[in-house]
Every structure is written in structure tokens, then in C-alpha cells.
Design a protein around this motif. Structure first.
Motif, PDB file in Angstrom:
ATOM      1  N   THR A 293      12.388   0.683  -1.892  1.00  0.00           N
ATOM      2  CA  THR A 293      11.835   0.090  -0.671  1.00  0.00           C
ATOM      3  C   THR A 293      11.059  -1.184  -0.986  1.00  0.00           C
ATOM      4  OG1 THR A 293       9.973   1.668  -0.821  1.00  0.00           O
ATOM      5  CG2 THR A 293      11.773   2.215   0.685  1.00  0.00           C
ATOM      6  N   GLY A 294      10.487  -1.279  -2.193  1.00  0.00           N
ATOM      7  CA  GLY A 294       9.874  -2.533  -2.603  1.00  0.00           C
ATOM      8  C   GLY A 294      10.921  -3.630  -2.715  1.00  0.00           C
ATOM      9  N   TYR A 295      12.059  -3.281  -3.290  1.00  0.00           N
ATOM     10  CA  TYR A 295      13.174  -4.221  -3.426  1.00  0.00           C
ATOM     11  C   TYR A 295      13.697  -4.643  -2.052  1.00  0.00           C
ATOM     12  CZ  TYR A 295      17.729  -5.964  -5.111  1.00  0.00           C
ATOM     13  OH  TYR A 295      18.839  -6.734  -5.392  1.00  0.00           O
ATOM     14  N   ASP A 296      13.902  -3.670  -1.173  1.00  0.00           N
ATOM     15  CA  ASP A 296      14.367  -3.977   0.181  1.00  0.00           C
ATOM     16  C   ASP A 296      13.356  -4.842   0.934  1.00  0.00           C
ATOM     17  OD1 ASP A 296      16.884  -2.893   0.212  1.00  0.00           O
ATOM     18  OD2 ASP A 296      16.399  -1.213   1.532  1.00  0.00           O
TER      19      ASP A 296
ATOM     20  N   ASN B  23       7.519  -1.730   9.127  1.00  0.00           N
ATOM     21  CA  ASN B  23       7.702  -0.763   8.049  1.00  0.00           C
ATOM     22  C   ASN B  23       9.174  -0.764   7.648  1.00  0.00           C
ATOM     23  OD1 ASN B  23       8.279   1.813   6.678  1.00  0.00           O
ATOM     24  ND2 ASN B  23       6.122   2.237   7.086  1.00  0.00           N
ATOM     25  N   VAL B  24       9.443  -1.193   6.425  1.00  0.00           N
ATOM     26  CA  VAL B  24      10.812  -1.265   5.931  1.00  0.00           C
ATOM     27  C   VAL B  24      11.159  -0.028   5.108  1.00  0.00           C
ATOM     28  CG1 VAL B  24      10.306  -2.475   3.762  1.00  0.00           C
ATOM     29  CG2 VAL B  24      12.501  -2.876   4.926  1.00  0.00           C
ATOM     30  N   ALA B  25      10.267   0.963   5.085  1.00  0.00           N
ATOM     31  CA  ALA B  25      10.459   2.147   4.241  1.00  0.00           C
ATOM     32  C   ALA B  25      10.829   3.388   5.056  1.00  0.00           C
ATOM     33  CB  ALA B  25       9.197   2.408   3.421  1.00  0.00           C
TER      34      ALA B  25
ATOM     35  N   ILE C  50       0.838  -1.213   0.000  1.00  0.00           N
ATOM     36  CA  ILE C  50       0.000   0.000   0.000  1.00  0.00           C
ATOM     37  C   ILE C  50       0.868   1.256   0.000  1.00  0.00           C
ATOM     38  CG2 ILE C  50      -1.714   1.318   1.301  1.00  0.00           C
ATOM     39  CD1 ILE C  50      -2.818  -1.391   2.270  1.00  0.00           C
ATOM     40  N   ASN C  51       0.510   2.217  -0.868  1.00  0.00           N
ATOM     41  CA  ASN C  51       1.291   3.439  -0.983  1.00  0.00           C
ATOM     42  C   ASN C  51       0.636   4.657  -0.346  1.00  0.00           C
ATOM     43  OD1 ASN C  51      -0.088   2.601  -3.670  1.00  0.00           O
ATOM     44  ND2 ASN C  51      -0.108   4.832  -3.795  1.00  0.00           N
ATOM     45  N   PHE C  52      -0.660   4.634  -0.070  1.00  0.00           N
ATOM     46  CA  PHE C  52      -1.306   5.787   0.551  1.00  0.00           C
ATOM     47  C   PHE C  52      -1.699   5.478   1.992  1.00  0.00           C
ATOM     48  CE2 PHE C  52      -2.124   7.031  -3.933  1.00  0.00           C
ATOM     49  CZ  PHE C  52      -1.437   8.234  -3.885  1.00  0.00           C
ATOM     50  N   SER C  53      -1.379   6.399   2.891  1.00  0.00           N
ATOM     51  CA  SER C  53      -1.561   6.159   4.327  1.00  0.00           C
ATOM     52  C   SER C  53      -3.020   5.993   4.721  1.00  0.00           C
ATOM     53  CB  SER C  53      -0.934   7.305   5.132  1.00  0.00           C
ATOM     54  OG  SER C  53       0.470   7.272   5.036  1.00  0.00           O
TER      55      SER C  53
ATOM     56  N   LEU D 210       3.669  -5.885   6.100  1.00  0.00           N
ATOM     57  CA  LEU D 210       4.985  -5.302   5.858  1.00  0.00           C
ATOM     58  C   LEU D 210       4.822  -4.101   4.952  1.00  0.00           C
ATOM     59  CD1 LEU D 210       8.103  -5.397   6.051  1.00  0.00           C
ATOM     60  CD2 LEU D 210       8.068  -6.836   3.996  1.00  0.00           C
ATOM     61  N   SER D 211       4.990  -2.912   5.502  1.00  0.00           N
ATOM     62  CA  SER D 211       4.856  -1.710   4.686  1.00  0.00           C
ATOM     63  C   SER D 211       6.150  -1.446   3.941  1.00  0.00           C
ATOM     64  CB  SER D 211       4.502  -0.492   5.537  1.00  0.00           C
ATOM     65  OG  SER D 211       4.347   0.637   4.692  1.00  0.00           O
ATOM     66  N   ILE D 212       6.040  -1.311   2.634  1.00  0.00           N
ATOM     67  CA  ILE D 212       7.185  -0.954   1.808  1.00  0.00           C
ATOM     68  C   ILE D 212       7.057   0.487   1.306  1.00  0.00           C
ATOM     69  CG2 ILE D 212       7.768  -3.300   1.121  1.00  0.00           C
ATOM     70  CD1 ILE D 212       6.213  -2.886  -1.461  1.00  0.00           C
ATOM     71  N   ASN D 213       6.053   1.211   1.857  1.00  0.00           N
ATOM     72  CA  ASN D 213       5.909   2.618   1.473  1.00  0.00           C
ATOM     73  C   ASN D 213       5.247   3.439   2.578  1.00  0.00           C
ATOM     74  OD1 ASN D 213       4.220   4.899  -0.276  1.00  0.00           O
ATOM     75  ND2 ASN D 213       6.298   4.552  -0.996  1.00  0.00           N
TER      76      ASN D 213
END
Length: 398
Positions: free
Chosen positions: A309-312, A147-149, A106-109, A127-130
Motif C-alpha cells: 500500500t505504500g508502493y500504491d 485512503n489508498v489502503a 501513519i500506521n496506527f489509527s 493520504l493514508s497508506i495504512n
């Protein structure tokens, strides 16, 4: 390979990616399969953001040999259309019908805050990538949320500090009226010690900014700080330059408003604009160099922070699944493994704080042209080292 069903797309990554990549040096767990529910915005003016996240994630899986931690992977993809209610419907379907072990993308909070409720109440890992909303960093933190972003406030906090150190006395702030926009401006104000002469929250996906630009000209600030991702950023930057303000008032933003989802469409109007970020396409380390080269080769474009961040995120899961012995059906073992997973991030320094948000470095970048004439973000100076968010003190986890 791809199958449409009730608004979802299933991507069988094992065959497609394993054939295209060298096998990773990890054991295969034939009895286990990792199902990932990938919800993001793939349509409309913000659809580029979902594409970046998914492309980065899939490249990470490819580089892990088409599996994650030696386990076969199936991605169940859904388009949330940037609408919270659609996101919830997709999440509930993925949990109940598809039995996904991980939800991400998901990209929007505002969408994430809605989706987090059914996912976390089900004790499924998100797992949030954004998106990095403040509400999930403090009292609302969860052992099943990672959250990895970034935390939304952090990138603008770095810009607030930079402009304070630079001696900028007045600033005008703009952002769309949704949770991330409010977090962004709150973060900027937390570290900016000058005077805020205007603070405006515009309609989400607003296409025209003539009224706001007129107000800026009347306020005569030394600097404008703006947060407009995707299509909103393209429109704002073009109109800012066309209005003549670019030569009068310095423009600053977080990386999300001046990245590769925006720059190619904006063109020279973005030259000389500064941003703060935890990563850029030119970040100097071996992992990032390999990622950027591979991403350009695979997709024909420079990656954005969302792709990074998607890659990570995929690299983190690869390390975690290995650490869990491939037991992806054991959510507690997988959750524990994610918390302690060690992987080589493309941004360099990275670790989870007690609230499962990143502790990482932030730097200043300037939009310039590279040797090929493409707009890129060039490193200029460090701003914050090992920076953590302001909400971790309110999280009960240790």
C-alpha cells in the motif's frame, strides 16, 4: 543526503532515486516541488511497520523515475513512536515549518485520528497508506482525506463471512485496545452469524498472553479470530503454539497479523493459519509480480501489505500529479486529481468510494512454505468482490 533536525529526517529523493532508476516518461516541472510529510512508527516493537511503509513508498517513487508526476520530491520523515501526541507535534511542525503539501505514512489509527485534526483543518491533503479508522469513513469524512489502503473493518468482515459460510458456530475474539482493534472486531461481528463466546481487548503492546490463552481453552470455541500487528502478533502466535492450542482450536486473522512483518519471526508456528486480505505477496497480476521482485531485490525480503500500500500510494500520487499538470502548490487541483487518478494497483481492482476509501476485492489465504522454504500467504478462495465499508452512507460527500 540525509539531515537530522528536531526529530525529523529530510530525504532528498530526486538525486538518490533518479540515479538508480530509469527516467519516467513524464515532463519535468522545474518550478514545482512536492514536499511529503511521512509520519510513521520507526522505533520500538512496532518499528517494522513504518519501515515497510516507507520502503514501499520509496520504491514507488524510484519506479516513477525519482520524481512523482515529473515533479521533484522531498520526504520529511518523522517517528511518531506509536504515540498520538508525538504524531501531532510532528504534523504541526511539518505544516508550519516545512510547508508540506501531503502528509502520509501513519500506521496506527489512534495516531492518525489525532494527526488528522490539524492536517485536515489546515486543508492539507492526508493520504493514508495504512490506517483506516471508521471515524474518517462516515460522518467525519473529509474531501482532503484519502485512503489508498483499506478501511479497518473490511479485512475482518471478509473473515466473518468466510467463517459463517464455513459453518463455524462459535468464535473467540481478541485485539489490542485501541481504535483499529475495535474496528477489526466490529467488522468481524458484522458478518459473522455464529456465537461470539469471548471478546477481549488487551493492552496495546502487551507482551504476554497467558491469561487470554487460558480463557480460550476454558471457553472451547471452534475458532479464534485475532488482530495483533507487528511485535504483538509475533508474541501472540508463538505463545498460542506453545500453549498447545494450535492443535485444538483453529486460528484465523486479518492479513496484518500474518504477514511478512510477523511470519519470519514466528516460523512454523504460523503454518496452516488462515487470513483474509485485499493483497498478498503472491497476488497474480503483472504489476504485483514486478513489485515483489523489485522489492526483494532492493531490500532482501518479501514485502508485506504495508509495503504494497505504500508502493500504491506513490503510484497514485505519481498519476495524480501528472493529471494536475505538476501544479502541486494548487491543493484543490491536486485534491481533485487524487480523487480521479487512474493507476495500476498491485492488488488489481481498486477505486475510491464517495468517502475516499477503497472499493476492492478480498480473498482467503493460508500460510504455507514456498519453493525456497519461506513462509508466505497462498491464495485459497475469493470472499468478497468490490466490497465497500459500512460507513460510507454516513459521509456527506458525493
Amino acid at each position: 543526503m540525509m539531515k537530522r533536525a528536531a526529530g525529523l529526517t529530510r530525504i532528498g529523493l530526486t538525486l538518490a532515486l533518479a540515479a538508480a532508476a530509469p527516467l519516467a516518461a513524464s515532463p519535468a516541472y522545474a518550478a514545482e516541488k512536492l514536499k511529503v510529510g511521512f509520519i510513521s512508527t520507526f522505533s520500538g516493537p512496532q518499528g517494522v511497520l513504518g519501515r515497510e511503509l516507507l520502503d514501499g513508498f520509496q520504491l514507488g517513487v524510484k519506479h516513477a523515475g525519482g520524481k512523482l508526476g515529473g515533479v521533484d520530491v522531498e520526504i520529511v520523515q518523522g517517528d511518531d513512536q506509536a504515540k498520538p501526541d508525538v504524531g501531532v507535534q510532528l504534523a504541526e511542525r511539518m505544516l508550519e515549518r516545512d510547508k508540506v503539501q501531503i502528509v502520509t505514512g501513519i500506521n496506527f489509527s489512534n495516531v492518525l485520528l489525532a494527526v488528522a485534526k490539524p492536517v485536515l483543518e489546515n486543508k492539507t491533503i492526508y493520504l493514508s497508506i495504512n490506517a483506516g479508522p471508521s471515524q474518517l469513513a462516515g460522518a467525519g469524512c473529509s474531501p482532503y482525506y484519502f485512503n489508498v489502503a483499506f478501511q479497518n473493518d473490511n479485512v475482518p468482515e471478509a473473515m466473518g463471512r468466510h467463517l459463517t459460510d464455513k459453518g463455524v458456530k462459535t468464535a473467540y475474539l481478541l485485539a489490542p485496545n485501541y481504535p483499529a482493534g475495535k474496528d477489526m472486531l466490529a467488522g468481524f461481528k458484522r458478518f459473522y452469524k455464529g456465537q461470539v463466546v469471548g471478546e477481549v481487548y488487551t493492552q496495546f503492546n502487551q507482551p504476554d498472553y497467558a491469561a487470554e490463552l487460558a480463557a480460550i481453552r476454558q471457553a472451547k470455541p471452534e475458532a479464534v479470530f485475532f488482530f495483533y500487528p507487528g511485535g504483538m502478533g509475533i508474541n501472540f502466535l508463538k505463545q498460542y503454539a506453545q500453549s498447545g492450542l494450535k492443535g485444538e482450536v483453529a486460528l484465523y486473522g486479518p492479513s496484518f497479523s500474518l504477514d511478512q512483518t510477523v511470519l519470519p519471526a514466528v516460523g512454523d508456528a504460523a503454518l496452516g493459519t488462515f487470513s483474509t486480505a485485499f493483497w498478498s505477496e503472491g497476488t497474480e497480476n503483472a504489476a504485483n509480480k514486478a513489485f515483489v521482485e523489485a522489492f526483494e531485490a532492493a531490500y532482501g525480503r518479501i514485502p508485506s501489505p504495508a509495503a504494497a500500500t505504500g508502493y500504491d500510494g506513490a503510484r497514485l500520487l505519481d498519476a495524480a500529479v501528472k493529471a494536475a499538470g505538476g501544479k502541486v502548490s494548487d491543493r484543490e487541483a491536486l485534491r481533485t486529481a487524487i480523487k480521479g487518478a487512474k493507476f495500476e494497483s498491485v492488488r488489481g481492482s481498486f477505486r475510491f468510494n464517495t468517502n475516499n476509501y477503497p472499493v476492492q476485492d478480498y480473498a482467503l489465504y493460508e500460510v504455507v512454505k514456498d519453493a525456497k522454504g519461506r513462509l508466505v500467504n497462498a491464495y485459497r478462495a475469493p470472499v468478497m468482490k468490490d466490497h465497500q465499508d459500512a460507513y460510507v452512507k454516513d459521509c456527506a460527500m458525493k
